[in-house]
Design a protein around this motif. Structure first.
Motif, PDB file in Angstrom:
ATOM      1  N   VAL A   5      20.709  46.616  41.443  1.00 19.08           N
ATOM      2  CA  VAL A   5      20.367  47.350  40.229  1.00 19.08           C
ATOM      3  C   VAL A   5      19.003  46.864  39.741  1.00 19.08           C
ATOM      4  CG1 VAL A   5      21.526  45.685  38.719  1.00 19.08           C
ATOM      5  CG2 VAL A   5      21.237  48.039  37.958  1.00 19.08           C
ATOM      6  N   GLN A   6      18.295  47.730  39.069  1.00 18.49           N
ATOM      7  CA  GLN A   6      17.000  47.340  38.513  1.00 18.49           C
ATOM      8  C   GLN A   6      17.194  46.558  37.221  1.00 18.49           C
ATOM      9  OE1 GLN A   6      14.655  50.945  38.101  1.00 18.49           O
ATOM     10  NE2 GLN A   6      13.703  50.596  40.096  1.00 18.49           N
ATOM     11  N   ALA A   7      16.228  45.749  36.914  1.00 17.01           N
ATOM     12  CA  ALA A   7      16.276  44.991  35.667  1.00 17.01           C
ATOM     13  C   ALA A   7      16.465  45.950  34.494  1.00 17.01           C
ATOM     14  CB  ALA A   7      14.994  44.186  35.485  1.00 17.01           C
ATOM     15  N   GLY A   8      17.327  45.546  33.572  1.00 20.02           N
ATOM     16  CA  GLY A   8      17.662  46.391  32.435  1.00 20.02           C
ATOM     17  C   GLY A   8      18.883  47.260  32.659  1.00 20.02           C
ATOM     18  N   GLY A   9      19.331  47.323  33.888  1.00 22.35           N
ATOM     19  CA  GLY A   9      20.478  48.154  34.213  1.00 22.35           C
ATOM     20  C   GLY A   9      21.801  47.462  33.934  1.00 22.35           C
ATOM     21  N   SER A  10      22.882  48.152  34.309  1.00 24.00           N
ATOM     22  CA  SER A  10      24.226  47.660  34.044  1.00 24.00           C
ATOM     23  C   SER A  10      25.096  47.749  35.287  1.00 24.00           C
ATOM     24  CB  SER A  10      24.888  48.481  32.933  1.00 24.00           C
ATOM     25  OG  SER A  10      24.183  48.378  31.716  1.00 24.00           O
ATOM     26  N   LEU A  11      26.060  46.873  35.346  1.00 27.96           N
ATOM     27  CA  LEU A  11      27.098  46.912  36.364  1.00 27.96           C
ATOM     28  C   LEU A  11      28.402  46.465  35.721  1.00 27.96           C
ATOM     29  CD1 LEU A  11      25.430  45.205  39.487  1.00 27.96           C
ATOM     30  CD2 LEU A  11      26.078  47.616  39.286  1.00 27.96           C
ATOM     31  N   ARG A  12      29.505  46.955  36.268  1.00 23.44           N
ATOM     32  CA  ARG A  12      30.808  46.464  35.837  1.00 23.44           C
ATOM     33  C   ARG A  12      31.559  45.941  37.048  1.00 23.44           C
ATOM     34  NH1 ARG A  12      36.038  49.305  32.934  1.00 23.44           N
ATOM     35  NH2 ARG A  12      36.306  50.210  35.010  1.00 23.44           N
ATOM     36  N   LEU A  13      31.864  44.671  37.012  1.00 20.49           N
ATOM     37  CA  LEU A  13      32.644  44.068  38.073  1.00 20.49           C
ATOM     38  C   LEU A  13      34.127  44.171  37.748  1.00 20.49           C
ATOM     39  CD1 LEU A  13      30.593  40.795  38.724  1.00 20.49           C
ATOM     40  CD2 LEU A  13      30.233  43.093  39.633  1.00 20.49           C
ATOM     41  N   SER A  14      34.920  44.413  38.783  1.00 24.28           N
ATOM     42  CA  SER A  14      36.367  44.470  38.623  1.00 24.28           C
ATOM     43  C   SER A  14      37.013  43.464  39.563  1.00 24.28           C
ATOM     44  CB  SER A  14      36.892  45.866  38.954  1.00 24.28           C
ATOM     45  OG  SER A  14      36.343  46.837  38.098  1.00 24.28           O
ATOM     46  N   CYS A  15      38.146  42.975  39.146  1.00 18.70           N
ATOM     47  CA  CYS A  15      38.902  42.013  39.955  1.00 18.70           C
ATOM     48  C   CYS A  15      40.378  42.362  39.801  1.00 18.70           C
ATOM     49  CB  CYS A  15      38.611  40.598  39.482  1.00 18.70           C
ATOM     50  SG  CYS A  15      39.560  39.306  40.328  1.00 18.70           S
ATOM     51  N   VAL A  16      40.966  42.858  40.879  1.00 16.18           N
ATOM     52  CA  VAL A  16      42.359  43.274  40.848  1.00 16.18           C
ATOM     53  C   VAL A  16      43.223  42.187  41.472  1.00 16.18           C
ATOM     54  CG1 VAL A  16      44.017  45.008  41.560  1.00 16.18           C
ATOM     55  CG2 VAL A  16      41.670  45.679  41.027  1.00 16.18           C
ATOM     56  N   ALA A  17      44.243  41.805  40.746  1.00 17.36           N
ATOM     57  CA  ALA A  17      45.158  40.764  41.228  1.00 17.36           C
ATOM     58  C   ALA A  17      46.433  41.411  41.748  1.00 17.36           C
ATOM     59  CB  ALA A  17      45.482  39.793  40.107  1.00 17.36           C
ATOM     60  N   SER A  18      46.844  41.003  42.933  1.00 19.60           N
ATOM     61  CA  SER A  18      48.085  41.510  43.499  1.00 19.60           C
ATOM     62  C   SER A  18      49.062  40.348  43.684  1.00 19.60           C
ATOM     63  CB  SER A  18      47.824  42.186  44.844  1.00 19.60           C
ATOM     64  OG  SER A  18      47.291  41.255  45.779  1.00 19.60           O
ATOM     65  N   GLY A  19      50.337  40.647  43.455  1.00 19.27           N
ATOM     66  CA  GLY A  19      51.353  39.610  43.533  1.00 19.27           C
ATOM     67  C   GLY A  19      52.301  39.737  42.368  1.00 19.27           C
ATOM     68  N   SER A  20      53.331  38.932  42.387  1.00 18.44           N
ATOM     69  CA  SER A  20      54.355  38.986  41.335  1.00 18.44           C
ATOM     70  C   SER A  20      53.917  38.136  40.146  1.00 18.44           C
ATOM     71  CB  SER A  20      55.691  38.506  41.887  1.00 18.44           C
ATOM     72  OG  SER A  20      56.108  39.327  42.959  1.00 18.44           O
ATOM     73  N   ILE A  21      52.976  38.665  39.416  1.00 18.13           N
ATOM     74  CA  ILE A  21      52.426  37.932  38.279  1.00 18.13           C
ATOM     75  C   ILE A  21      53.267  38.163  37.049  1.00 18.13           C
ATOM     76  CG2 ILE A  21      50.446  37.648  36.756  1.00 18.13           C
ATOM     77  CD1 ILE A  21      48.706  38.592  39.110  1.00 18.13           C
ATOM     78  N   PHE A  22      53.732  37.095  36.464  1.00 10.79           N
ATOM     79  CA  PHE A  22      54.483  37.212  35.218  1.00 10.79           C
ATOM     80  C   PHE A  22      53.543  37.173  34.027  1.00 10.79           C
ATOM     81  CE2 PHE A  22      57.888  36.963  32.308  1.00 10.79           C
ATOM     82  CZ  PHE A  22      57.561  36.023  31.346  1.00 10.79           C
ATOM     83  N   ARG A  23      52.595  36.271  34.079  1.00 12.51           N
ATOM     84  CA  ARG A  23      51.677  36.132  32.950  1.00 12.51           C
ATOM     85  C   ARG A  23      50.329  35.604  33.442  1.00 12.51           C
ATOM     86  NH1 ARG A  23      54.427  32.734  30.089  1.00 12.51           N
ATOM     87  NH2 ARG A  23      53.300  30.855  30.687  1.00 12.51           N
ATOM     88  N   ILE A  24      49.276  36.166  32.901  1.00 14.25           N
ATOM     89  CA  ILE A  24      47.925  35.643  33.137  1.00 14.25           C
ATOM     90  C   ILE A  24      47.555  34.762  31.954  1.00 14.25           C
ATOM     91  CG2 ILE A  24      45.489  36.212  33.306  1.00 14.25           C
ATOM     92  CD1 ILE A  24      46.257  38.735  34.821  1.00 14.25           C
ATOM     93  N   ASN A  25      47.242  33.511  32.231  1.00 12.44           N
ATOM     94  CA  ASN A  25      46.901  32.569  31.161  1.00 12.44           C
ATOM     95  C   ASN A  25      45.402  32.483  30.907  1.00 12.44           C
ATOM     96  OD1 ASN A  25      49.595  31.831  30.731  1.00 12.44           O
ATOM     97  ND2 ASN A  25      49.495  30.205  32.266  1.00 12.44           N
ATOM     98  N   ALA A  26      44.647  32.608  31.968  1.00 10.26           N
ATOM     99  CA  ALA A  26      43.210  32.432  31.807  1.00 10.26           C
ATOM    100  C   ALA A  26      42.484  33.177  32.911  1.00 10.26           C
ATOM    101  CB  ALA A  26      42.831  30.955  31.865  1.00 10.26           C
ATOM    102  N   ILE A  27      41.367  33.749  32.559  1.00 10.55           N
ATOM    103  CA  ILE A  27      40.511  34.389  33.552  1.00 10.55           C
ATOM    104  C   ILE A  27      39.090  33.888  33.371  1.00 10.55           C
ATOM    105  CG2 ILE A  27      41.931  36.444  33.753  1.00 10.55           C
ATOM    106  CD1 ILE A  27      39.983  37.935  31.994  1.00 10.55           C
ATOM    107  N   GLY A  28      38.371  33.881  34.463  1.00 11.74           N
ATOM    108  CA  GLY A  28      36.987  33.444  34.388  1.00 11.74           C
ATOM    109  C   GLY A  28      36.160  34.157  35.424  1.00 11.74           C
ATOM    110  N   TRP A  29      34.926  34.382  35.081  1.00 12.99           N
ATOM    111  CA  TRP A  29      33.936  34.880  36.022  1.00 12.99           C
ATOM    112  C   TRP A  29      32.887  33.794  36.220  1.00 12.99           C
ATOM    113  CZ3 TRP A  29      34.098  39.181  38.953  1.00 12.99           C
ATOM    114  CH2 TRP A  29      34.984  40.187  38.596  1.00 12.99           C
ATOM    115  N   TYR A  30      32.613  33.506  37.471  1.00 14.78           N
ATOM    116  CA  TYR A  30      31.627  32.504  37.840  1.00 14.78           C
ATOM    117  C   TYR A  30      30.565  33.169  38.699  1.00 14.78           C
ATOM    118  CZ  TYR A  30      35.128  28.999  36.501  1.00 14.78           C
ATOM    119  OH  TYR A  30      36.044  28.232  35.813  1.00 14.78           O
ATOM    120  N   ARG A  31      29.445  32.492  38.843  1.00 17.73           N
ATOM    121  CA  ARG A  31      28.428  32.996  39.750  1.00 17.73           C
ATOM    122  C   ARG A  31      27.739  31.827  40.434  1.00 17.73           C
ATOM    123  NH1 ARG A  31      24.051  35.476  35.389  1.00 17.73           N
ATOM    124  NH2 ARG A  31      23.251  33.467  34.590  1.00 17.73           N
TER     125      ARG A  31
END
Length: 122
Positions: A12-38
């Motif tokens: 993307v060019q400077a000034g533009g936008s992106l949306r990252l997605s992260c889909v979790a699969s599995g028998s998840i009962f509860r999500i306690n914390a999420i983080g994005w790193y780079r």
């Protein structure tokens, strides 16, 4: 086991936008914390944004006001909306989710995505 699949990266060019997605699969009962790193070439992985029940959302100073972290519990999906992108945002972005499997007393999990490349041109 919980597997995370990321998408949404790209060029993307400077000034533009992106949306990252992260889909979790599995028998998840509860999500306690999420983080994005780079991780940029030659640099250590850094925390970009996190979302927990307390203290809520946190952002690296370099992305405050430009990035927004969110989640959709019904879809087991977490997002990172990135606006006003800069060349220095170029990196591989990783999602991290921690929570509980199966039931309230189930085992905890802590999983990482495979990473998605974000490249911002000047």
């Amino acid at each position: 086991q919980v597997q995370l699949v990321e998408s949404g990266g790209g060029l993307v060019q400077a000034g533009g936008s992106l949306r990252l997605s992260c889909v979790a699969s599995g028998s998840i009962f509860r999500i306690n914390a999420i983080g994005w790193y780079r991780q940029a070439p030659g640099k250590q992985r850094e925390l970009v944004a996190s979302l927990t029940s307390a203290p809520g959302t946190k952002y690296a100073d370099s992305v405050k006001g430009r990035f927004t972290i969110s989640k959709d519990n019904a879809k087991n999906t977490v997002y990172l909306q990135m606006n006003s992108l800069k060349p220095e945002d170029t990196a591989v972005y990783y999602c991290n989710i921690a929570g509980v499997l199966g039931s309230r007393t189930g085992p905890q999990f802590d999983s990482w995505g495979q990473g998605t490349q974000v490249t911002v041109s000047s």
